[in-house]
Design an enzyme around this catalytic site. Structure first.
Site, PDB file in Angstrom:
ATOM      1  N   HIS A 174       0.865  -1.185   0.000  1.00 11.66           N
ATOM      2  CA  HIS A 174       0.000   0.000   0.000  1.00 11.66           C
ATOM      3  C   HIS A 174       0.908   1.245   0.000  1.00 11.66           C
ATOM      4  O   HIS A 174       1.000   1.975   0.973  1.00 11.66           O
ATOM      5  CB  HIS A 174      -0.933  -0.023   1.213  1.00 11.66           C
ATOM      6  N   ASN A 218      -2.236  -1.945  -3.762  1.00 12.16           N
ATOM      7  CA  ASN A 218      -3.369  -1.042  -3.617  1.00 12.16           C
ATOM      8  C   ASN A 218      -3.263   0.125  -4.595  1.00 12.16           C
ATOM      9  O   ASN A 218      -2.257   0.826  -4.637  1.00 12.16           O
ATOM     10  CB  ASN A 218      -3.417  -0.474  -2.189  1.00 12.16           C
ATOM     11  N   GLU A 219      -4.307   0.308  -5.383  1.00 14.29           N
ATOM     12  CA  GLU A 219      -4.474   1.473  -6.248  1.00 14.29           C
ATOM     13  C   GLU A 219      -3.249   1.788  -7.109  1.00 14.29           C
ATOM     14  O   GLU A 219      -2.581   2.823  -6.933  1.00 14.29           O
ATOM     15  CB  GLU A 219      -4.878   2.690  -5.415  1.00 14.29           C
TER      16      GLU A 219
END
Ligand code: BGC
Length: 522
Positions: A174, A218-219
C-alpha cells in the site's frame, strides 16, 4: 430518491474496516525498519526535493460544473492540491509539514496491537483489511536480511485477529516502497517485478498459513501518479508525465501477475487463499448525456483510469481507446517514443485471468467532456486524456455517487463474467472540527443499499470494508481529513483513540447485526 428501508444483508457478506501500514503504524525508524518513499517524501531528509502543497478546494467546493479539474493536481477529489517543487536548499523551513508528523508516529499502531484488537472487537467486524510495510519486513528491499521485529509484529497482529474471529485481508503493498529501491528507479525500473515477487514469496511463506484473502497492490493508478506528478510519493514531478507513469503501470501489472502465478504454483494448494489487485475506481458520466462526444470522453476517462488495469487481466492488452489516444498525442507532438508498450505473448499469459476476485475502492464519480483547449505547456498525460473532468454540480450529489457505484459493479459483473467482488474501501471524510456524521452515515447507508440491490441482481459481492478503522494520515493532506470510525487525538503523543459518539453505534450495529436502518431513524 432517498430510501428509508431497513437493509438486511446475508450472513455470508463479509463486513469490516480497513487501514494501511504507513497511515497508522508510525515507528518509522524503530526496530530495524528502513525508510520508505513516504518517509522520504515527508521527513527523513533522504529526498533532496520538497513539495509545497497549496490546498485549492475541497470536496464541497468543487461545485462549478464548468470548472475543469486538472488531472495532475487531482488527488482523490476530496482535496485538490496545487504542488510546486522546490529544492531543499531553497526553503528555510526544514519541513513543510511541521504541524503534522508526516507519519513518524501516525496512529502509533505499531505499539498498540492489543488496544486496536479490542477496538475492532468492540466494533464487531468480521474482516480487518491492513497492509504490510515492505521496508519494515525487508529493510534491504529483498529477502536476504528480513527484520525479525517486523515479522513478529505482523505475526502477533495476525494471531490476535484470528483468536478473536476476525479475518485478515492483507494488502501486500500500500504505497510504501523501500526508499533504497526508489534509488534505482522504483516502479519505473522493470527489475522491480523481481523484487516484488521476491517480497511476495517471503510474505506468502511467512504469513500465508494465517491469511485467506490477499490483495497484492493497492491502487496502482495512484502509485503511477507519483512518477508524473507531485501529490503522491515519490513525487517526481511533471517532467516524465505521460512517460514514466505508463512504465510504472506496466511494471505494476506485471508485478501483480507474477505474484499471482507464484502463489498458484507454490502456495495455493497448501494455503487455499484468494488473490486480487486492488483498483481505485470512479465512474465517469458524460457531462451532457445526449452528446456523443461527451460519451466518448467519459469512456476514454474510464478506460484510462480503470480499464487500463482491467483489460490486461482480461485479454493481455491495454484498452484500444487509450492506446489510440496516446498515439494521437504522439502524432500531434511529432514524437517517436513509444510510451505505452504492449505486453509480450509470455507476459500476456501471466496477466490473463490473474485474479480470484475483483477488489476495488470507491469514493465518488465525476463528469467528463472533451477537452479541446490544450495549451503548449500542458504535459503529455493531460493531452493523452483529451478530457475535462468536472466535479460535482453543487454540493455533494448522492445520486451520482450511488449511480456511479451501481454502474461500476454492473460493469465488472458483465466484463469479467460474473466475478466475485470485494469492495475494499468506501469512505467519507469529515474535516477537522466539522461534524458531518449524519451526511457520513447517509453516504454509507446509500452505498450499502447499492450493495444490497446488487446482491439482489445476483452480483457476487463477497465483502465490504469501511475506510477507515480510525482517523489516520491522509497522505499529503496530513491529519485534517478524517475518514475514521474511531477518532485519534493527534495532538497527544500517546495517540489516544476515542469512539466518535455520533457514528459509532451506526457502524457497530451494521457489523454486529448485518442490518442497517436509515441513519435518520437509527
Ligand atoms: C487510499 C487510502 C486513502 C483513501 C482516502 C485511497 O486512495 O487507498 O490510503 O486514505 O483513499 O483518501
Amino acid at each position: 430518491m432517498t430510501s428509508n428501508e431497513i437493509i438486511r444483508f446475508p450472513e455470508s457478506l463479509l463486513l469490516g474496516v480497513g487501514s494501511s501500514a504507513y497511515q497508522v503504524e508510525g515507528a518509522w525508524d524503530e526496530e530495524g525498519k528502513a525508510p520508505s518513499i513516504w518517509d522520504a517524501f515527508f521527513h527523513s531528509g533522504e529526498n533532496e526535493v520538497l513539495h509545497e502543497f497549496i490546498p485549492l478546494q475541497n470536496h464541497d467546493t468543487i461545485s462549478d460544473d464548468e470548472e475543469p479539474i486538472d488531472l495532475l493536481t487531482f488527488f482523490k477529489g476530496f482535496h485538490v492540491f496545487k504542488s510546486t517543487t522546490k529544492l531543499r536548499s531553497q526553503v528555510s523551513e526544514p519541513s513543510m509539514y511541521s504541524m503534522d508528523d508526516g507519519g513518524m508516529i501516525a496512529c502509533d499502531s505499531y505499539h498498540k496491537t492489543e488496544m486496536d484488537i479490542q477496538l475492532l472487537k468492540d466494533l464487531g467486524v468480521q474482516i480487518y483489511r491492513f497492509s504490510l510495510s515492505w521496508p519494515r519486513l525487508l529493510p534491504d528491499g529483498d529477502d536476504q536480511n528480513p527484520n525479525q521485529a517486523g515479522i513478529e509484529y505482523y505475526n502477533n497482529l495476525l494471531q490476535k485477529l484470528l483468536d478473536n474471529n476476525i479475518q485478515p485481508l492483507i494488502t501486500i503493498y500500500h504505497w510504501d516502497l523501500p526508499q533504497s529501491l526508489q534509488k534505482i528507479g522504483g516502479w519505473a525500473n522493470s527489475n522491480i517485478v523481481r523484487y516484488f515477487t521476491n517480497y511476495c514469496e517471503f510474505v506468502f511463506k511467512t504469513f500465508g498459513d494465517k491469511v485467506k484473502l490477499w490483495s497484492t497492490i493497492n491502487e496502482p493508478r495512484l502509485i503511477a501518479e507519483g512518477y508524473g506528478g507531485s501529490s503522491t510519493a515519490p513525487a517526481l514531478g511533471e517532467n516524465f508525465s505521460g512517460i514514466a507513469d505508463y512504465m510504472v503501470i506496466h511494471n505494476l501489472l506485471l508485478a501483480h501477475g507474477y505474484a499471482y502465478r507464484l502463489y498458484n504454483e507454490n502456495f495455493r494448494e497448501t494455503q487455499q487463499g484468494q488473490i486480487s489487485l486492488c483498483l481505485d475506481t470512479l465512474w465517469f458520466f458524460p457531462a451532457d448525456p445526449n452528446d456523443e462526444e461527451h460519451k466518448k470522453a467519459a469512456d476514454l476517462a474510464f478506460q484510462s483510469f480503470v480499464g487500463i488495469f482491467v483489460q490486461p487481466l482480461l485479454t493481455g492488452e491495454y484498452p484500444k481507446i487509450v492506446v489510440e489516444s496516446i498515439k494521437a498525442t504522439n502524432k500531434l507532438e511529432n514524437k517517436n517514443l513509444t510510451r505505452i508498450i504492449q505486453f509480450t505473448d509470455q507476459e500476456k499469459k501471466i496477466l490473463i485471468g490473474a485474479y480470484d476476485f475483483v477488489a476495488f475502492n470507491y469514493y465518488f464519480s465525476l463528469y467528463a467532456k472533451p477537452n479541446l483547449t490544450f495549451k503548449e505547456e500542458d504535459n503529455l498525460k493531460t493531452k493523452d486524456l483529451k478530457v475535462q473532468l468536472l466535479g460535482f454540480k453543487g454540493d455533494h450529489k448522492p445520486e451520482d455517487t450511488n449511480a456511479g457505484f451501481r454502474n461500476l459493479v454492473d460493469w465488472f459483473d458483465e466484463v469479467l463474467n460474473h466475478p466475485k467482488i470485494f469492495v475494499c474501501e468506501n469512505g467519507f471524510a469529515e474535516d477537522e472540527g466539522v461534524d458531518k456524521s449524519l451526511e457520513k452515515k447517509r453516504y454509507h447507508y446509500d452505498i450499502l443499499r447499492e450493495v444490497d440491490q446488487a446482491l439482489k441482481r445476483n452480483i457476487n459481492i463477497i465483502g465490504y470494508c469501511v475506510w477507515s478503522f480510525m482517523d489516520s494520515l491522509e497522505w499529503a493532506s496530513g491529519y485534517k481529513s478524517k475518514f475514521g470510525i474511531y477518532g485519534v487525538d493527534f495532538n497527544d503523543p500517546s495517540r489516544p483513540r476515542y469512539k466518535k459518539e455520533n457514528n459509532f453505534a451506526f457502524f457497530q450495529n451494521l457489523f454486529k447485526t448485518k442490518t442497517l436502518p436509515p441513519p435518520e431513524i437509527e
